[in-house]
Design an enzyme around this catalytic site. Structure first.
Site, PDB file in Angstrom:
ATOM      1  N   GLU A   1      -1.627  20.579  -9.402  1.00 41.39           N
ATOM      2  CA  GLU A   1      -0.920  21.381  -8.399  1.00 41.39           C
ATOM      3  C   GLU A   1       0.405  21.917  -8.927  1.00 41.39           C
ATOM      4  O   GLU A   1       1.204  22.468  -8.173  1.00 41.39           O
ATOM      5  CB  GLU A   1      -0.693  20.532  -7.148  1.00 41.39           C
ATOM      6  CG  GLU A   1      -2.007  20.131  -6.478  1.00 41.39           C
ATOM      7  CD  GLU A   1      -1.804  19.082  -5.404  1.00 41.39           C
ATOM      8  OE1 GLU A   1      -0.689  18.513  -5.341  1.00 41.39           O
ATOM      9  OE2 GLU A   1      -2.755  18.826  -4.636  1.00 41.39           O
TER      10      GLU A   1
ATOM     11  N   GLU B   1       1.128   0.046  -4.893  1.00 41.02           N
ATOM     12  CA  GLU B   1       0.379   1.284  -5.135  1.00 41.02           C
ATOM     13  C   GLU B   1       1.384   2.411  -4.979  1.00 41.02           C
ATOM     14  O   GLU B   1       2.074   2.491  -3.958  1.00 41.02           O
ATOM     15  CB  GLU B   1      -0.748   1.441  -4.124  1.00 41.02           C
ATOM     16  CG  GLU B   1      -1.511   2.760  -4.301  1.00 41.02           C
ATOM     17  CD  GLU B   1      -2.422   3.086  -3.130  1.00 41.02           C
ATOM     18  OE1 GLU B   1      -3.409   3.803  -3.336  1.00 41.02           O
ATOM     19  OE2 GLU B   1      -2.127   2.638  -2.012  1.00 41.02           O
TER      20      GLU B   1
ATOM     21  N   ASP C   1      -4.013   5.843 -12.928  1.00 42.43           N
ATOM     22  CA  ASP C   1      -4.176   6.703 -14.098  1.00 42.43           C
ATOM     23  C   ASP C   1      -5.242   6.155 -15.044  1.00 42.43           C
ATOM     24  O   ASP C   1      -6.094   6.891 -15.546  1.00 42.43           O
ATOM     25  CB  ASP C   1      -2.849   6.820 -14.857  1.00 42.43           C
ATOM     26  CG  ASP C   1      -1.882   7.810 -14.221  1.00 42.43           C
ATOM     27  OD1 ASP C   1      -2.278   8.489 -13.260  1.00 42.43           O
ATOM     28  OD2 ASP C   1      -0.739   7.905 -14.699  1.00 42.43           O
TER      29      ASP C   1
ATOM     30  N   ASP D   1       0.821  -1.207   0.000  1.00 39.82           N
ATOM     31  CA  ASP D   1       0.000   0.000   0.000  1.00 39.82           C
ATOM     32  C   ASP D   1       0.860   1.263   0.000  1.00 39.82           C
ATOM     33  O   ASP D   1       1.830   1.372   0.769  1.00 39.82           O
ATOM     34  CB  ASP D   1      -0.902  -0.015   1.242  1.00 39.82           C
ATOM     35  CG  ASP D   1      -1.713   1.247   1.395  1.00 39.82           C
ATOM     36  OD1 ASP D   1      -2.599   1.469   0.553  1.00 39.82           O
ATOM     37  OD2 ASP D   1      -1.448   2.017   2.342  1.00 39.82           O
ATOM     38  N   ALA D   2       0.495   2.224  -0.832  1.00 36.70           N
ATOM     39  CA  ALA D   2       1.039   3.596  -0.807  1.00 36.70           C
ATOM     40  C   ALA D   2       2.545   3.643  -0.551  1.00 36.70           C
ATOM     41  O   ALA D   2       2.998   4.273   0.394  1.00 36.70           O
ATOM     42  CB  ALA D   2       0.283   4.425   0.235  1.00 36.70           C
TER      43      ALA D   2
ATOM     44  N   HIS E   1     -11.484  -0.754  -3.761  1.00 36.73           N
ATOM     45  CA  HIS E   1     -11.966  -0.259  -2.469  1.00 36.73           C
ATOM     46  C   HIS E   1     -11.819   1.244  -2.353  1.00 36.73           C
ATOM     47  O   HIS E   1     -12.699   1.930  -1.825  1.00 36.73           O
ATOM     48  CB  HIS E   1     -11.221  -0.962  -1.328  1.00 36.73           C
ATOM     49  CG  HIS E   1      -9.808  -0.506  -1.163  1.00 36.73           C
ATOM     50  ND1 HIS E   1      -8.752  -1.052  -1.867  1.00 36.73           N
ATOM     51  CD2 HIS E   1      -9.265   0.462  -0.375  1.00 36.73           C
ATOM     52  CE1 HIS E   1      -7.637  -0.450  -1.517  1.00 36.73           C
ATOM     53  NE2 HIS E   1      -7.918   0.475  -0.623  1.00 36.73           N
TER      54      HIS E   1
ATOM     55  N   GLN F   1     -11.568   3.617  -4.818  1.00 36.10           N
ATOM     56  CA  GLN F   1     -12.310   4.446  -5.759  1.00 36.10           C
ATOM     57  C   GLN F   1     -13.818   4.401  -5.508  1.00 36.10           C
ATOM     58  O   GLN F   1     -14.531   5.318  -5.917  1.00 36.10           O
ATOM     59  CB  GLN F   1     -11.988   4.026  -7.190  1.00 36.10           C
ATOM     60  CG  GLN F   1     -10.499   3.978  -7.500  1.00 36.10           C
ATOM     61  CD  GLN F   1      -9.797   5.310  -7.323  1.00 36.10           C
ATOM     62  OE1 GLN F   1     -10.443   6.355  -7.184  1.00 36.10           O
ATOM     63  NE2 GLN F   1      -8.478   5.297  -7.328  1.00 36.10           N
TER      64      GLN F   1
END
Length: 598
Positions: free
Chosen positions: A357, A292, A312, A259-260, A380, A382
């Protein structure tokens, strides 16, 4: 026991034989540590070099214990293999060899065969309850289930990303043996099992490391969850590497999803993690490692990792299917069709491109194979990160969603589904936790404030209607109905597409590479890949409500069309609204290398 210098001890309570266990705790900020057994015994740990406290004691499997730090506080083992209930309760000594594996010869499946079905164990009723769905999923064409994080978290319901004891399977889901039985049963059905693991932070409730092991954190580097984990410390690295190896070796998971990883501030840790796993896993086994990563680091996918979740691709498709451009979808609001084409032909959309940004994000990815990208229409995040957890079936035109599903399941990228997709489940998937007191209030308000950037929730009164994550009903509403009608049109569509994938696409994913994608009109693209056998795969996709001028390839064989008779229109030069047309062009027999010719 005299002081000795060890680089690190194995973390936690490790059984040495049927009667003896070695307890090892890294507590450099503690002066005194003891093991407090549930039967009242207190066993002082002996200090070792580099902040370790260790003891060998007569403690069989099932022994319940906690650590006492400086006579001030009792804490669970941070490497607890099981908990007697919540994170604040006793840890349990576990015998890793107690389970009798029935499918011990299982070696997994090659990555090109991956069709992944993400699920939440708690929402389906626990480890044992998940088993009831395995036969159906295998028959549908799924080849692996992916469990959202199961590391012990506070309370009995949570997405799992607030875990604080990463070695312990969540007690409310079942025992370690029940988890192993789930994995064993899945292997018996020909299904791999992937585990989502969180190595970028610890949850806020039940994490006592700041009291006795501040070295776990680097206060000079911060993440959205606070101080970053300090992977420059060898003890910290080993804590997580040992954890990954435990899941893969002891529990026989077939892969891990990290994760992340963009929140891991030591990139070299990720390289070492993959290297250690590859070194210690039997090379005959197929073990999948996916990440991810918001940074879109294509380079990481050449350093031991199989693939990245491709947000993406999802985001571009979501904008085209729903027209939503709030918050992070704003990055895909301009020219979403061109962005989808870039995804299909090159993998990532952001490859150093500037986001909303003004920051450059990503690395060039066109050199990577399509199988380096996990594509999905929902997962999960999205669904659950929407205020009301709506699924695409409620947001998109049904025919457009079917066309997008054809792209998902028949492109040479690796497809991922979320539980309930195959039934177009009506139940939402909401963000849920079971925190209490001040933390519950903080989570509730934080959740509602997340949506301030969305036009529909600019009014604070509207944000008050967002479901409370801590309410039992929020969890109950998120449990999908997976006993729906398998004769339904959407279920049969998934079955048809996955049959085609396994027969016509999967065998030729190795060696596949993109040949480019062309924008036909807004919402319409044509994409081509050369598969590993030399054949050409072409997908014509129109997600708009208008016909598009386009012509088929004369010598192509159509393997799927939606809606029916789309090929008739295409032969007349028209790609119908909400259309997906998938075709294959056979290649001439491939010649072997010169040195192998007879």
């Amino acid at each position: 026991m005299p002081l000795r210098s060890f680089e690190t001890w194995p973390h936690g309570a490790i059984m040495l034989d049927a009667e003896h266990t070695r307890f090892a705790l890294w507590a450099p900020d503690a002066f005194f540590v003891s093991v407090e057994l549930e039967d009242g015994q207190s066993l002082p740990l002996l200090p070792q070099a580099d902040g370790w406290f260790v003891i060998k004691a007569r403690c069989p499997a099932g022994t319940r214990y906690r650590y006492n730090i400086d006579g001030e506080i009792e804490v669970p083992d941070p490497a607890s293999r099981a908990q007697a209930g919540d994170v604040h309760q006793h840890s349990i000594v576990v015998d890793p060899l107690a389970y009798d594996w029935q499918h011990s010869q299982w070696l997994g499946r090659p990555w090109n065969e991956a069709v992944i079905y993400e699920l939440h164990v708690g929402a389906l009723g626990g480890f044992s309850a998940v088993e009831a769905h395995l036969a159906r999923l295998a028959e549908l064409g799924v080849t692996a289930i992916e469990l959202m994080p199961i590391a012990q978290f506070p309370g009995d319901r949570n997405w799992g990303y607030d875990g604080v004891l990463p070695y312990a399977p969540q007690a409310s889901y079942g025992t370690p043996e029940q988890l192993k039985h789930l994995i064993d049963t899945a292997h018996g059905h020909g299904l791999g099992v992937i585990l989502d693991v969180v190595y970028n932070h610890f949850g806020p409730d039940g994490n006592y490391l700041h009291r006795y092991a501040k070295g776990f954190f680097n206060e000079d580097k911060h993440t959205p969850w606070g101080a970053a984990i300090d992977f420059q410390r060898r003890e910290v690295r080993e804590f997580f590497i040992e954890n990954a190896l435990m899941w893969l070796l002891e529990y026989r998971f077939d892969g891990l999803r990290f994760d992340a990883v963009h929140a891991i501030k030591s990139p070299d840790f990720l390289q070492e993690l993959a290297q250690r796993i590859r070194q210690q896993i039997d090379p005959a086994r197929h073990v999948w490692l996916t990440v991810e990563n918001e940074h879109n680091q294509a380079s990481l996918l050449q350093e031991g990792y199989d693939a990245q979740w491709n947000d993406d691709g999802h985001n571009a498709l979501h904008v085209l299917l729903t027209g939503e451009t709030d918050a992070y979808y704003a990055d895909y609001a301009d020219n979403p069709t061109e962005k989808l084409a870039r995804c299909l032909s090159q993998g990532f959309v952001f490859q150093g491109h500037t986001n909303r940004e003004g920051e450059a994000r990503g690395e060039p990815s066109g050199h990577l194979p399509p199988s380096a990208f996990v594509l999905f229409l929902q997962n999960h995040d999205q669904i659950g990160n929407r205020a009301f957890g709506e699924r695409l079936a409620r947001l998109a035109h049904p025919d457009a969603l079917k066309a997008a599903t054809a792209l998902l399941l028949l492109s040479p990228m690796i497809p991922l589904m979320f539980m309930g997709d195959e039934f177009a489940a009506e139940q939402p998937f909401l963000f849920f936790t079971s925190h209490h007191g001040e933390l519950a209030e903080l989570v509730r308000e934080g959740r509602r404030n997340e949506f301030a950037a969305f036009d529909a929730f600019a009014d604070p009164e509207k944000r008050e209607r967002i479901p409370d994550p801590n309410a039992q009903q929020t969890f109950e509403d998120s449990r999908p109905d997976l006993a729906a009608d398998q004769a339904s049109a959407i279920y049969q569509l998934y079955r048809q597409l996955l049959n085609i994938r396994h027969e016509r696409i999967v065998p030729h994913v190795p060696g596949a590479h993109p040949l480019g994608a062309e924008v036909l009109a807004r919402g319409a693209v044509t994409a081509r890949w050369q598969l590993g056998d030399g054949s050409l795969l072409r997908i014509d996709l129109n997600l708009s409500d208008k016909p598009v001028v386009h012509f088929p390839q004369a010598d192509a064989s159509v393997v799927f069309e939606h809606p029916p008779k789309s090929i008739d229109l295409l032969e007349q030069g028209t790609l119908a609204p909400y259309c997906a047309l998938v075709s294959l062009t056979a290649a001439a027999p491939l010649l072997p290398p010169d040195g192998e010719r007879q």
